[in-house]
Scaffold this active site. Structure first.
Site, PDB file in Angstrom:
ATOM      1  CB  ALA A  94       1.172   9.606  15.069  1.00 30.25           C
ATOM      2  CB  CYS A 136      12.934   8.775   8.394  1.00 27.83           C
ATOM      3  SG  CYS A 136      13.757   7.654   7.263  1.00 27.83           S
ATOM      4  CE  LYS A 186      -1.989   2.872   2.716  1.00 27.63           C
ATOM      5  NZ  LYS A 186      -1.922   4.026   1.818  1.00 27.63           N
ATOM      6  CD  GLU A 225      10.151  12.915  11.279  1.00 26.58           C
ATOM      7  OE1 GLU A 225       8.986  12.555  11.564  1.00 26.58           O
ATOM      8  OE2 GLU A 225      10.955  12.178  10.691  1.00 26.58           O
ATOM      9  CD  GLU A 230      12.723   0.230   9.796  1.00 25.24           C
ATOM     10  OE1 GLU A 230      13.349   1.149  10.355  1.00 25.24           O
ATOM     11  OE2 GLU A 230      13.024  -0.960   9.914  1.00 25.24           O
TER      12      GLU A 230
HETATM   13  P1  NAD Z   1       2.290   8.420   7.473  1.00 23.94           P
HETATM   14  O1  NAD Z   1       2.519   7.706   8.752  1.00 23.94           O
HETATM   15  O2  NAD Z   1       1.292   9.496   7.457  1.00 23.94           O
HETATM   16  O3  NAD Z   1       1.863   7.375   6.326  1.00 23.94           O
HETATM   17  C1  NAD Z   1       2.659   6.262   6.004  1.00 23.94           C
HETATM   18  C2  NAD Z   1       1.767   5.220   5.334  1.00 23.94           C
HETATM   19  O4  NAD Z   1       0.816   4.738   6.291  1.00 23.94           O
HETATM   20  C3  NAD Z   1       0.951   5.749   4.164  1.00 23.94           C
HETATM   21  O5  NAD Z   1       0.845   4.747   3.176  1.00 23.94           O
HETATM   22  C4  NAD Z   1      -0.408   6.007   4.799  1.00 23.94           C
HETATM   23  O6  NAD Z   1      -1.483   5.984   3.880  1.00 23.94           O
HETATM   24  C5  NAD Z   1      -0.510   4.838   5.772  1.00 23.94           C
HETATM   25  N1  NAD Z   1      -1.413   5.055   6.909  1.00 23.94           N
HETATM   26  C6  NAD Z   1      -1.806   6.237   7.460  1.00 23.94           C
HETATM   27  N2  NAD Z   1      -2.658   6.010   8.485  1.00 23.94           N
HETATM   28  C7  NAD Z   1      -2.785   4.654   8.588  1.00 23.94           C
HETATM   29  C8  NAD Z   1      -3.521   3.797   9.457  1.00 23.94           C
HETATM   30  N3  NAD Z   1      -4.288   4.285  10.428  1.00 23.94           N
HETATM   31  N4  NAD Z   1      -3.419   2.470   9.281  1.00 23.94           N
HETATM   32  C9  NAD Z   1      -2.632   1.945   8.301  1.00 23.94           C
HETATM   33  N5  NAD Z   1      -1.917   2.707   7.448  1.00 23.94           N
HETATM   34  C10 NAD Z   1      -1.989   4.044   7.591  1.00 23.94           C
HETATM   35  O7  NAD Z   1       3.741   8.927   7.000  1.00 23.94           O
HETATM   36  P2  NAD Z   1       4.103   9.782   5.711  1.00 23.94           P
HETATM   37  O8  NAD Z   1       3.598  11.175   5.922  1.00 23.94           O
HETATM   38  O9  NAD Z   1       3.727   9.063   4.469  1.00 23.94           O
HETATM   39  O10 NAD Z   1       5.708   9.749   5.800  1.00 23.94           O
HETATM   40  C11 NAD Z   1       6.420  10.598   6.633  1.00 23.94           C
HETATM   41  C12 NAD Z   1       6.816   9.916   7.919  1.00 23.94           C
HETATM   42  O11 NAD Z   1       7.460   8.678   7.621  1.00 23.94           O
HETATM   43  C13 NAD Z   1       7.838  10.704   8.703  1.00 23.94           C
HETATM   44  O12 NAD Z   1       7.534  10.685  10.071  1.00 23.94           O
HETATM   45  C14 NAD Z   1       9.151   9.971   8.442  1.00 23.94           C
HETATM   46  O13 NAD Z   1      10.136  10.143   9.431  1.00 23.94           O
HETATM   47  C15 NAD Z   1       8.682   8.569   8.339  1.00 23.94           C
HETATM   48  N6  NAD Z   1       9.641   7.747   7.579  1.00 23.94           N
HETATM   49  C16 NAD Z   1      10.386   6.830   8.250  1.00 23.94           C
HETATM   50  C17 NAD Z   1      11.345   6.079   7.577  1.00 23.94           C
HETATM   51  C18 NAD Z   1      12.176   5.052   8.301  1.00 23.94           C
HETATM   52  O14 NAD Z   1      12.725   4.170   7.652  1.00 23.94           O
HETATM   53  N7  NAD Z   1      12.301   5.122   9.615  1.00 23.94           N
HETATM   54  C19 NAD Z   1      11.507   6.245   6.193  1.00 23.94           C
HETATM   55  C20 NAD Z   1      10.721   7.171   5.537  1.00 23.94           C
HETATM   56  C21 NAD Z   1       9.772   7.923   6.246  1.00 23.94           C
END
Ligand code: NAD
Length: 476
Positions: A230, A283, A174, A380, A249
């Site tokens: 979150a 990240c 997804k 962040e 992650e």
């Molecule tokens: P996000 O958490 O908003 O979304 C990530 C994914 O989760 C998306 O596909 C989203 O549609 C899905 N999602 C959202 N709510 C959900 C739920 N309730 N249940 C299941 N899936 C759900 O994050 P984002 O805005 O896409 O990305 C930015 C964040 O990702 C930042 O905090 C960044 O630090 C983190 N990030 C971490 C890494 C790592 O490897 N640690 C790498 C890249 C990004």
């Protein structure tokens, strides 16, 4: 090969039925250039059931040699479609074209690495006290849900899908709402390369609907998630109900530590892109810089000068190093952090303003005079913003570095190998580089401490995470 933007289920690009449609907006031009329909609950169910059938009927028992051949063929398919894949991420999230190309090449390398790993991944024989013969097997889990963010859409999708498939699982991928196109293309490329229909399904759509439906589906055995802390916490809560396997992650607020004995020219030249690459939406962004006071002014001067040379602009231009932020909301959030810092009379040494009439651009910002309690220092930002503070004492600095809920990545710069190893051990992070900006190596584990996550992507650790460990004892 024709690429459709509908969900990719059981080897077919589907024309979406009733799912909620989201506009695809080019962040550099603010133009809507497409629409992506989200998957319906029925499509989520069809995708998971199809993946489960393929797991039981073919993929689980596919020979390691055949699995490896297919993964190598996927890598070739990625290279053949490299230009279109890179263009998709440029249009969806404003990623500079040269970075987008590198990330597609990384995706191909990841498939090659795990194709090669299949024949090197096995169990142990164990000399148990009772005698007889004892051995372990690594077994696939079944259907894995891979939920990925928008900031590195293609490589993160690859580094979840490839090891999961290599270990014998089927995957429902997804992508995030702004960046579904390269994921749908990956589904089609993999199928074209010989992956059985259903082994890789791709479903776009909102996290709250499609994501949660996947996480709670009874046939999904593991959720491999990359995204915000979150949402990671919410997924952990939902997965706990059925004791599903998870790897998370999550976010970061990584340190960049510069000692007075470092090669200052090198540290100051390389450090800006360790936070401003991908417009800071990384990240691993080294957004808290700790500089030993003796060299603070000299380092800051060089860092600011190097920052001012960064080419910000049209992501389609080969020379561009930093493109726009992903959306108007993301830009507003970043501007909120900067306004807060200015209100607290923190010094913005350069950047921090909009630098184009069109597109969500912000010039890379260097913020000085922060205090450890400042929001901009602790949270962040996920934008092109760095804070730099001086330190006097190694112990005190390490305490400040670790005074964060996060622990993902970081760098330290010194010529003293003893100090480098001592500090590297004490910094609470899953990934650390010495005299380098690197965070990701295909062959090495990647992941976080504390609220930056659990489990590891990449390397052989990722493959282990997509298996159950079974012990078998044979009496003799
Ligand atoms: P996000 O958490 O908003 O979304 C990530 C994914 O989760 C998306 O596909 C989203 O549609 C899905 N999602 C959202 N709510 C959900 C739920 N309730 N249940 C299941 N899936 C759900 O994050 P984002 O805005 O896409 O990305 C930015 C964040 O990702 C930042 O905090 C960044 O630090 C983190 N990030 C971490 C890494 C790592 O490897 N640690 C790498 C890249 C990004």
């Amino acid at each position: 090969m024709k690429i459709d933007f509908g969900p990719f289920i059981n080897g077919e690009s589907r024309i979406a039925r009733g799912g909620k449609r989201s506009p695809l907006i080019n962040p550099a031009t603010e133009q809507t250039w497409g629409e992506m329909p989200g998957a319906t609950p029925a499509e989520v169910d069809a995708a998971v059931n199809g993946a489960h059938r393929t797991f039981e009927d073919t993929w689980r028992d596919c020979t390691p040699g055949k699995r490896a051949d297919i993964l190598f063929a996927i890598a070739r398919g990625i290279r053949e479609n490299a230009a279109a894949l890179a263009e998709a991420d440029v249009n969806c999230i404003g990623k500079p074209i040269s970075d987008a190309r590198d990330e597609v090449a990384l995706g191909a390398k990841i498939f090659e690495y795990y194709a090669g790993a299949i024949g090197k991944f096995g169990g142990q024989t164990i000399p148990v006290a009772a005698g007889g013969f004892d051995f372990t097997i690594r077994q696939p889990l079944g259907v894995v849900a891979a939920i990925v963010p928008w900031n590195f859409p293609f490589p993160i999708a690859c580094w979840k899908v490839a090891p999961a498939l290599a270990a014998g699982n089927c995957v429902v991928l997804k992508p995030a709402k702004p960046s579904p196109v390269s994921a749908v293309m990956l589904g089609a490329i993999a199928h074209h390369a010989g992956l059985p229909a259903g082994a890789l399904q791709v479903l776009a759509g909102a996290g709250s609907a499609v994501g949660e439906a996947l996480v709670t589906h009874p046939l999904v055995r593991k959720i491999s998630f990359t995204g915000s802390t979150a949402v990671g916490s919410r997924i952990m809560e939902l997965a706990a109900r059925d004791i599903k396997r998870i790897s998370l992650e999550l976010g970061g607020k990584s340190p960049n530590i510069v000692f007075a004995d470092a090669d200052l020219e090198q540290a100051a030249a390389k450090s800006p892109m360790s936070v401003f690459a991908n417009a800071g939406q990384d990240c691993c962004a080294r957004s808290r810089v700790f500089v030993e006071r003796k060299v603070f002014d000299a380092f800051v001067d060089r860092f600011v000068a190097a920052t001012k040379t960064i080419v910000v602009g049209d992501p389609r231009d080969e020379k561009t190093q930093v493109g726009p932020l992903v959306s108007a909301e993301q830009r507003k959030m970043v501007e909120g952090f900067l306004d807060g810092a200015r209100n607290d009379r923190r010094r913005v040494a350069c950047g921090g303003t909009r630098c184009s009439d069109r597109g969500y651009f912000i010039a890379p910002a260097v913020v000085l005079d922060c205090e450890p309690a400042d929001r901009i220092w602790r949270e962040e930002v996920f934008g092109p913003v760095v804070c730099i503070r001086p330190f006097d004492d190694e112990e005190e600095m390490i305490r400040e570095v670790n005074d964060s809920p996060y622990g993902l990545s970081g760098s330290l710069w010194t010529r003293d190998i003893g100090r480098a190893l001592r500090v590297a051990r004490r910094v609470e992070s899953g990934v650390l580089s010495i005299n380098s900006n690197s965070s990701v190596h295909v062959e090495a584990p990647f992941g976080g401490f504390k609220q930056s996550g659990m489990g590891r992507d990449l390397g052989m650790a990722a493959m282990e995470g997509y298996t159950e460990l079974k012990n078998v004892y044979v009496a003799s």
